[in-house]
Design a protein around this motif. Structure first.
Motif, PDB file in Angstrom:
ATOM      1  N   MET A   1       0.864  -1.207  -0.146  1.00  0.00           N
ATOM      2  CA  MET A   1       0.011  -0.024   0.121  1.00  0.00           C
ATOM      3  C   MET A   1       0.913   1.271  -0.052  1.00  0.00           C
ATOM      4  N   PRO A   2       0.208   2.354  -0.595  1.00  0.00           N
ATOM      5  CA  PRO A   2       0.957   3.666  -0.646  1.00  0.00           C
ATOM      6  C   PRO A   2       1.272   4.077   0.892  1.00  0.00           C
ATOM      7  N   LYS A   3       2.463   4.979   1.081  1.00  0.00           N
ATOM      8  CA  LYS A   3       2.747   5.391   2.190  1.00  0.00           C
ATOM      9  C   LYS A   3       1.964   6.080   3.104  1.00  0.00           C
ATOM     10  N   GLU A   4       0.938   6.856   2.299  1.00  0.00           N
ATOM     11  CA  GLU A   4       0.005   7.531   3.026  1.00  0.00           C
ATOM     12  C   GLU A   4      -1.173   6.776   3.453  1.00  0.00           C
ATOM     13  N   VAL A   5      -1.192   5.852   3.007  1.00  0.00           N
ATOM     14  CA  VAL A   5      -2.449   4.825   3.407  1.00  0.00           C
ATOM     15  C   VAL A   5      -1.890   4.117   4.589  1.00  0.00           C
ATOM     16  N   CYS A   6      -0.471   3.552   4.410  1.00  0.00           N
ATOM     17  CA  CYS A   6       0.247   3.148   5.704  1.00  0.00           C
ATOM     18  C   CYS A   6      -0.155   3.779   6.668  1.00  0.00           C
ATOM     19  N   ASP A   7       0.198   5.346   6.621  1.00  0.00           N
ATOM     20  CA  ASP A   7       0.308   6.001   7.828  1.00  0.00           C
ATOM     21  C   ASP A   7      -0.998   6.340   8.636  1.00  0.00           C
ATOM     22  N   ILE A   8      -2.035   5.933   7.956  1.00  0.00           N
ATOM     23  CA  ILE A   8      -3.589   6.220   8.369  1.00  0.00           C
ATOM     24  C   ILE A   8      -3.555   5.508   9.607  1.00  0.00           C
ATOM     25  N   LYS A   9      -4.280   6.506  10.642  1.00  0.00           N
ATOM     26  CA  LYS A   9      -4.107   6.105  12.044  1.00  0.00           C
ATOM     27  C   LYS A   9      -5.680   5.467  12.811  1.00  0.00           C
ATOM     28  N   ARG A  10      -6.467   6.127  12.060  1.00  0.00           N
ATOM     29  CA  ARG A  10      -7.793   5.938  12.668  1.00  0.00           C
ATOM     30  C   ARG A  10      -8.994   5.749  11.327  1.00  0.00           C
ATOM     31  N   ARG A  11      -9.910   5.313  11.777  1.00  0.00           N
ATOM     32  CA  ARG A  11     -10.928   4.825  10.931  1.00  0.00           C
ATOM     33  C   ARG A  11     -12.291   5.112  11.549  1.00  0.00           C
ATOM     34  N   VAL A  12     -13.348   5.494  10.742  1.00  0.00           N
ATOM     35  CA  VAL A  12     -14.874   5.606  11.172  1.00  0.00           C
ATOM     36  C   VAL A  12     -15.382   4.264  10.840  1.00  0.00           C
ATOM     37  N   VAL A  13     -16.394   4.215  12.028  1.00  0.00           N
ATOM     38  CA  VAL A  13     -17.099   3.125  12.071  1.00  0.00           C
ATOM     39  C   VAL A  13     -18.475   3.884  12.089  1.00  0.00           C
ATOM     40  N   TYR A  14     -19.651   3.627  11.211  1.00  0.00           N
ATOM     41  CA  TYR A  14     -20.866   4.453  11.071  1.00  0.00           C
ATOM     42  C   TYR A  14     -21.832   3.749  12.283  1.00  0.00           C
ATOM     43  N   LYS A  15     -22.410   4.465  13.061  1.00  0.00           N
ATOM     44  CA  LYS A  15     -23.594   3.531  13.859  1.00  0.00           C
ATOM     45  C   LYS A  15     -25.140   4.178  13.227  1.00  0.00           C
ATOM     46  N   LYS A  16     -24.975   5.598  13.041  1.00  0.00           N
ATOM     47  CA  LYS A  16     -26.582   6.119  12.309  1.00  0.00           C
ATOM     48  C   LYS A  16     -26.102   7.087  11.328  1.00  0.00           C
ATOM     49  N   ILE A  17     -26.717   7.180  10.435  1.00  0.00           N
ATOM     50  CA  ILE A  17     -26.296   8.031   9.160  1.00  0.00           C
ATOM     51  C   ILE A  17     -27.533   8.219   8.275  1.00  0.00           C
ATOM     52  N   ASN A  18     -27.269   9.437   7.466  1.00  0.00           N
ATOM     53  CA  ASN A  18     -28.207   9.953   6.643  1.00  0.00           C
ATOM     54  C   ASN A  18     -27.524   9.609   5.192  1.00  0.00           C
ATOM     55  N   VAL A  19     -28.075   9.222   4.178  1.00  0.00           N
ATOM     56  CA  VAL A  19     -27.480   9.091   2.705  1.00  0.00           C
ATOM     57  C   VAL A  19     -28.470   9.857   1.981  1.00  0.00           C
ATOM     58  N   VAL A  20     -27.977  10.698   1.301  1.00  0.00           N
ATOM     59  CA  VAL A  20     -28.709  11.843   0.586  1.00  0.00           C
ATOM     60  C   VAL A  20     -28.509  11.769  -0.842  1.00  0.00           C
ATOM     61  N   PHE A  21     -29.202  11.700  -1.825  1.00  0.00           N
ATOM     62  CA  PHE A  21     -29.177  11.664  -3.206  1.00  0.00           C
ATOM     63  C   PHE A  21     -29.715  13.055  -3.750  1.00  0.00           C
ATOM     64  N   GLY A  22     -28.721  13.644  -4.883  1.00  0.00           N
ATOM     65  CA  GLY A  22     -29.196  14.919  -5.312  1.00  0.00           C
ATOM     66  C   GLY A  22     -29.644  15.026  -6.572  1.00  0.00           C
ATOM     67  N   GLU A  23     -30.007  15.995  -7.084  1.00  0.00           N
ATOM     68  CA  GLU A  23     -30.563  15.984  -8.515  1.00  0.00           C
ATOM     69  C   GLU A  23     -29.285  15.815  -9.505  1.00  0.00           C
ATOM     70  N   VAL A  24     -29.662  15.181 -10.544  1.00  0.00           N
ATOM     71  CA  VAL A  24     -28.672  14.610 -11.596  1.00  0.00           C
ATOM     72  C   VAL A  24     -27.926  15.790 -12.452  1.00  0.00           C
ATOM     73  N   ILE A  25     -26.725  15.880 -12.311  1.00  0.00           N
ATOM     74  CA  ILE A  25     -26.056  17.057 -13.026  1.00  0.00           C
ATOM     75  C   ILE A  25     -25.691  16.437 -14.573  1.00  0.00           C
ATOM     76  N   LYS A  26     -26.233  17.218 -15.444  1.00  0.00           N
ATOM     77  CA  LYS A  26     -26.420  17.011 -16.832  1.00  0.00           C
ATOM     78  C   LYS A  26     -24.988  17.121 -17.625  1.00  0.00           C
ATOM     79  N   TYR A  27     -24.514  16.167 -18.224  1.00  0.00           N
ATOM     80  CA  TYR A  27     -23.201  16.594 -19.099  1.00  0.00           C
ATOM     81  C   TYR A  27     -23.416  17.042 -19.966  1.00  0.00           C
TER      82      TYR A  27
END
Length: 240
Positions: free
Chosen positions: A180-206
């Motif tokens: 793995m890249p060095k910057e990934v090797c140096d990651i110290k902490r990670r997030v574990v979700y318990k309660k979340i909101n997922v939001v889908f927005g309006e489509v962006i037209k190419y």
């Protein structure tokens, strides 16, 4: 190729049927903007990336098959290479030297009328390891995919309400041994979700950016996607 794609879809569907009930017990998820999800046709789905749980979060609530783009180095994680092959995930180099094989797989997703899932921040937000920070700078590769292949973008965000921040489970030396890249090797902490909101927005037209030269169009599409996702992250949106 078609048989491979069909098998990947079946594999993902089977995984969702088995895993989603347990995932829902672990993570309380509320979805907003469900009506913005495009039911058919080629599409690029973008999402913020603050946890390694993110593709599973989106996959558990999104009604369509998603071919996720993942950093190529993740295939060096034990068992993950088989998972990538069986779920239609597309490994891609993070140094900008995208292989022709990866490009062909992306084009095949659009040819099949499917969804390509991308985290425009890459791993940069998790590398920064400041989980109260705003969105990290976007990589513009997804915008190039959009403009070159004439594909609209569906922006989405994951907004945590309750989460725990734990030590990264794989020691740095083990991550280095995996290549793995060095910057990934140096990651110290990670997030574990318990309660979340997922939001889908309006489509962006190419089409709104098709008149621009590709380099300027990529920047404009990327900037607009980031702006939209930043708006979706605002708590006031959830009160409407």
């Amino acid at each position: 190729m078609e048989n491979t794609v069909d098998q990947a879809k079946k594999n993902v569907e089977n995984i969702k049927k088995f895993v989603t009930p347990f995932f829902n017990l672990a993570v309380n998820t509320t979805v907003y903007g469900y009506h913005n999800i495009v039911p058919t046709g080629k599409l690029i789905l973008t999402c913020n990336h603050r946890s390694d749980m993110d593709p599973f979060v989106i996959g558990s609530v999104f009604p369509r098959f998603i071919s996720w783009i993942a950093a190529e180095y993740t295939t060096r994680i034990p068992l993950f290479k088989d998972f990538v092959e069986k779920t239609g995930t597309i490994p891609m180099a993070i140094d900008g030297n995208i292989s022709m094989a990866s490009i062909k797989k992306v084009q095949q997703v659009f040819k099949n009328g499917d969804v390509l899932g991308i985290f425009p921040e890459g791993h940069d937000y998790m590398v920064k390891n400041d989980f109260s920070a705003p969105l990290a700078n976007f990589h513009t590769g997804f915008a190039a995919f959009s403009l070159r292949n004439k594909v609209d973008i569906l922006p989405s965000v994951i907004i945590p309400e309750e989460e725990t921040i734990t030590d990264y489970p794989i020691p740095p030396l083990v991550r280095a041994f995996m290549g793995m890249p060095k910057e990934v090797c140096d990651i110290k902490r990670r997030v574990v979700y318990k309660k979340i909101n997922v939001v889908f927005g309006e489509v962006i037209k190419y089409e709104d950016y098709a008149h621009l030269p590709l380099d300027k169009g990529m920047v404009a599409v990327s900037d607009e996607t980031k702006r939209r996702m930043g708006e979706l992250q605002k708590v006031d949106y959830l009160k409407k």
